[in-house]
Write a protein that holds these residues in place. Sequence first.
Motif, mmCIF file in Angstrom:
data_model
loop_
_atom_site.group_PDB
_atom_site.id
_atom_site.type_symbol
_atom_site.label_atom_id
_atom_site.label_comp_id
_atom_site.label_asym_id
_atom_site.label_seq_id
_atom_site.Cartn_x
_atom_site.Cartn_y
_atom_site.Cartn_z
ATOM 1 N N SER A 131 0.863 -1.188 0.000
ATOM 2 C CA SER A 131 0.000 0.000 0.000
ATOM 3 C C SER A 131 0.897 1.235 0.000
ATOM 4 O O SER A 131 1.579 1.510 0.993
ATOM 5 C CB SER A 131 -0.900 0.010 1.237
ATOM 6 O OG SER A 131 -1.741 -1.115 1.256
ATOM 7 N N LEU A 132 0.893 1.930 -1.137
ATOM 8 C CA LEU A 132 1.753 3.099 -1.276
ATOM 9 C C LEU A 132 0.968 4.382 -1.032
ATOM 10 O O LEU A 132 -0.217 4.481 -1.346
ATOM 11 C CB LEU A 132 2.379 3.138 -2.670
ATOM 12 C CG LEU A 132 3.260 1.951 -3.061
ATOM 13 C CD1 LEU A 132 3.888 2.194 -4.431
ATOM 14 C CD2 LEU A 132 4.344 1.711 -2.017
ATOM 15 N N ILE A 133 1.650 5.368 -0.484
ATOM 16 C CA ILE A 133 1.084 6.679 -0.181
ATOM 17 C C ILE A 133 1.824 7.699 -1.028
ATOM 18 O O ILE A 133 3.061 7.714 -1.051
ATOM 19 C CB ILE A 133 1.266 7.016 1.313
ATOM 20 C CG1 ILE A 133 0.590 5.957 2.189
ATOM 21 C CG2 ILE A 133 0.739 8.413 1.623
ATOM 22 C CD1 ILE A 133 1.078 5.972 3.624
ATOM 23 N N GLY A 134 1.068 8.565 -1.731
ATOM 24 C CA GLY A 134 1.759 9.543 -2.567
ATOM 25 C C GLY A 134 0.859 10.672 -3.008
ATOM 26 O O GLY A 134 -0.239 10.871 -2.491
ATOM 27 N N PHE B 80 7.708 4.095 -7.998
ATOM 28 C CA PHE B 80 6.908 4.993 -7.163
ATOM 29 C C PHE B 80 6.068 5.851 -8.086
ATOM 30 O O PHE B 80 6.416 6.964 -8.431
ATOM 31 C CB PHE B 80 7.840 5.853 -6.297
ATOM 32 C CG PHE B 80 7.154 6.501 -5.128
ATOM 33 C CD1 PHE B 80 6.688 5.736 -4.077
ATOM 34 C CD2 PHE B 80 6.968 7.868 -5.088
ATOM 35 C CE1 PHE B 80 6.061 6.332 -2.985
ATOM 36 C CE2 PHE B 80 6.338 8.467 -4.011
ATOM 37 C CZ PHE B 80 5.876 7.701 -2.955
ATOM 38 N N ARG C 202 2.024 7.193 -9.472
ATOM 39 C CA ARG C 202 0.682 7.541 -9.000
ATOM 40 C C ARG C 202 -0.320 6.402 -9.181
ATOM 41 O O ARG C 202 -1.189 6.190 -8.337
ATOM 42 C CB ARG C 202 0.184 8.793 -9.726
ATOM 43 C CG ARG C 202 -1.204 9.245 -9.294
ATOM 44 C CD ARG C 202 -1.699 10.398 -10.158
ATOM 45 N NE ARG C 202 -3.019 10.853 -9.747
ATOM 46 C CZ ARG C 202 -4.159 10.254 -10.074
ATOM 47 N NH1 ARG C 202 -4.125 9.165 -10.833
ATOM 48 N NH2 ARG C 202 -5.317 10.734 -9.652
ATOM 49 N N PHE D 14 -0.575 4.100 -6.217
ATOM 50 C CA PHE D 14 -0.822 4.595 -4.867
ATOM 51 C C PHE D 14 -2.173 4.104 -4.344
ATOM 52 O O PHE D 14 -3.203 4.233 -5.012
ATOM 53 C CB PHE D 14 -0.797 6.123 -4.838
ATOM 54 C CG PHE D 14 0.537 6.726 -5.179
ATOM 55 C CD1 PHE D 14 1.702 5.995 -5.038
ATOM 56 C CD2 PHE D 14 0.626 8.021 -5.643
ATOM 57 C CE1 PHE D 14 2.933 6.540 -5.347
ATOM 58 C CE2 PHE D 14 1.847 8.593 -5.957
ATOM 59 C CZ PHE D 14 3.013 7.843 -5.813
ATOM 60 N N ARG E 201 -3.890 8.713 -2.242
ATOM 61 C CA ARG E 201 -3.357 9.861 -2.974
ATOM 62 C C ARG E 201 -3.801 11.138 -2.279
ATOM 63 O O ARG E 201 -4.990 11.316 -2.000
ATOM 64 C CB ARG E 201 -3.867 9.871 -4.413
ATOM 65 C CG ARG E 201 -3.498 8.629 -5.210
ATOM 66 C CD ARG E 201 -4.275 8.570 -6.503
ATOM 67 N NE ARG E 201 -4.003 7.335 -7.240
ATOM 68 C CZ ARG E 201 -4.797 6.852 -8.176
ATOM 69 N NH1 ARG E 201 -5.921 7.487 -8.487
ATOM 70 N NH2 ARG E 201 -4.489 5.728 -8.797
ATOM 71 N N GLN F 90 -0.121 12.977 3.819
ATOM 72 C CA GLN F 90 0.717 11.825 3.490
ATOM 73 C C GLN F 90 1.555 11.401 4.696
ATOM 74 O O GLN F 90 1.651 10.212 5.016
ATOM 75 C CB GLN F 90 1.630 12.162 2.315
ATOM 76 C CG GLN F 90 0.905 12.378 0.993
ATOM 77 C CD GLN F 90 1.865 12.716 -0.131
ATOM 78 O OE1 GLN F 90 2.962 12.170 -0.214
ATOM 79 N NE2 GLN F 90 1.460 13.621 -1.011
ATOM 80 N N GLY G 17 5.418 5.439 2.279
ATOM 81 C CA GLY G 17 5.413 6.736 1.616
ATOM 82 C C GLY G 17 6.734 7.444 1.799
ATOM 83 O O GLY G 17 7.584 7.037 2.595
#
Length: 301
Positions: A192-195, A213, A215, A218, A221, A228, A239
Amino acid sequence: MNRRDLDWDLYRTFLAVLRAGSLSAAARDLDIAQPTVARHIESLEAALGLQLFVRSPRGLLPSETALELRPYAEGLAATAAALLRTASGQGGEVRGTVRVSASEIVGVEVLPPILADLHRRHPALVIELALSNTVEDLLRREADIAVRMVEPAQGALVARKVGRIPLGLHAREDYLQRRGMPASLDDLAQHSLIGFDRPTPAIRSLVREVPGFDRVRFALRADSDLAQLAAIRAGFGIGACQLPLAARDPQLRPVLPDVFALELGVWVVCHENLRATPRCAAVFDGLVAGLATYVRNRGDL
């Protein structure tokens, strides 16, 4: 009343209605009666011979003319505020008001102890802190001093480069215990990416060399850097954040530090006409010293 005799109060009220969207809200913001706001708008429309607002169920809608006039009214407001700040700081003593512009992260996470130290040393100094990820226009005096993450290009500005702040991927320890530590950029696809939501030119230049990395990957977002950072601290996922900030939180762990290693330049900027005034000189020098300590000591001020 003709166009040459227009009172500044009419423009101030016009701008307040534009920003608030209704007469009653503008009246509260200006601390005047609603009929006075309505009278100001009517007087301005009569003097200009133009309709500025249209009533609708959603409030007052600005006309195309009003939208075209808005930047000029904002310029007048900025000039009036700058005039008052300048007048407040006359004399040799460090006193008066200084408006400082900074990004959300810097303004909330970095500047408070620096500004507190400035206030202890100069109790007659008043700081206005404007938090925005957009670049305040120092030439139009929307701010007296700015902390910027991009090098200014305007020739009328005095800029001091403080240093470079390293950025890295981080996640909370319990998240990594649940999901595992990625071993490569390809592994980020399983996390789970945060951006960011809408990339700015600065963001594009930073992440261009980190293809993993992106969008589209993510899970959260947000264009707010504070949001973030809060999500990283809450254990939402992985993140990017400043290494000095991550070093303050014992629950955060670096992720792929040898692969994702970016840097942000930091400049303190002031208009050349203000650099020598006592109030701006004190704040400028205080920001440079405090931010240099932040960069050098990995966030410990």
